[in-house]
Design a protein around this motif. Structure first.
Motif, short mmCIF file in Angstrom:
data_model
loop_
_atom_site.label_atom_id
_atom_site.label_comp_id
_atom_site.label_asym_id
_atom_site.label_seq_id
_atom_site.Cartn_x
_atom_site.Cartn_y
_atom_site.Cartn_z
N LYS A 1 0.81 -1.22 0.00
CA LYS A 1 0.00 0.00 0.00
C LYS A 1 0.84 1.27 0.00
O LYS A 1 0.34 2.35 -0.33
N VAL A 2 2.10 1.17 0.41
CA VAL A 2 2.94 2.37 0.52
C VAL A 2 4.31 2.10 -0.11
O VAL A 2 4.65 0.96 -0.42
N THR B 1 0.03 1.51 7.58
CA THR B 1 -0.11 1.74 6.14
C THR B 1 -1.50 2.25 5.78
O THR B 1 -1.66 3.07 4.87
N THR C 1 -2.31 6.25 4.28
CA THR C 1 -2.93 6.33 2.94
C THR C 1 -4.33 6.95 3.01
O THR C 1 -4.73 7.67 2.10
#
Length: 261
Positions: free
Chosen positions: A61-62, A224, A228
């Motif tokens: 996700k990152v 994460t 986000t």
């Protein structure tokens, strides 16, 4: 206030050691970010091909090339596990140690009600968690500024708030458990923290296990997700605070009616 001061004085060494330990690991993690940043592409490619491991830790996700992504993954694990261990160990022995150390007889000969004893001990636990959390937060800000990065205030505050709530929930639950014990148990405190951590990893691996996030405080402290989405999952936080309150309330009820002698 006497009991609060006594507990803080008695636990000051433990608080300092845990704060220094977590702070040191966090500082090292932040200080190596400039070197990691230059190799972010290779690292991201490596982790993106690790299948379930990548999903379990939210590395899909990152990016490691951003401070927030790096902080959420690397520093997040230090803050999450370190804080969870400290909160659980502090709370799980706070009531039981009076019986284990045979000091309950002395304590209850004084004109002080049990409900006051429980209340001041609970306050002492949360004061220690607050002191650790604030110290580590300030240290993180200083280290980020030291390496020349812009401090991502919103992400940083949300992350540390989530980790504080995580510690508070585990402390409340362990506080309640402590009232049922006749001697403190390090194993129970550590076991609970580790179990909650792995339940979150399992929840990240498959949608069919996602319901586990409603059980573990690590579900709303997923770094994460926080960096986000720039918010905490309100439902998970509320459930966590209910569990914290239920644990603390259970501690009150049990200890106030417990046969100590």
């Amino acid at each position: 206030m006497t009991i609060i001061r006594h507990e803080l004085k008695q636990n000051i060494i433990s608080l300092i050691i845990w704060t220094l330990g977590i702070g040191f690991l966090l500082a090292v993690c932040i200080l190596i970010f400039p070197d990691m940043k230059t190799e972010a592409g290779d690292i991201s490619s490596l982790f993106s091909s690790m299948g379930g491991f990548t999903e379990a830790f939210g590395m899909d996700k990152v990016s490691f090339g951003t401070l927030t992504g790096f902080y959420a993954i690397e520093c997040g694990n230090i803050l999450g596990l370190g804080g969870a261990f400290f909160a659980s160990l502090t709370a799980v022995s706070i009531l039981a140690k009076e019986e284990n150390g045979h000091t309950a007889e002395f304590l209850f000969t004084h004109p002080v009600r049990r409900i006051r004893i429980v209340t001041e001990k609970l306050i002492a636990v949360f004061l220690q968690i607050i002191l650790l959390s604030l110290t580590v937060f300030v240290l993180a800000v200083c280290c980020i500024a030291f390496i020349g990065e812009t401090v991502p205030w919103e992400e940083l505050i949300l992350l540390h708030l989530a980790y504080f709530l995580l510690q508070a929930e585990l402390a409340g639950i362990c506080f309640g458990i402590s009232a049922f014990l006749r001697r403190g148990s390090i194993g129970i405190g550590l076991g609970l923290a580790v179990t909650m951590y792995f339940l979150n990893l399992i929840a990240n691996l498959s949608d069919q296990w996602e319901f586990l996030k409603y059980v573990t405080p690590f579900g709303y402290a997923e770094g994460t997700d926080i960096v986000t989405e720039l918010c905490l999952d309100t439902r998970l936080v509320l459930i966590g605070m209910v569990l914290m309150a239920a644990g603390a309330a259970g501690g009150y009820v049990k200890y106030c009616h417990k046969d100590i002698f």
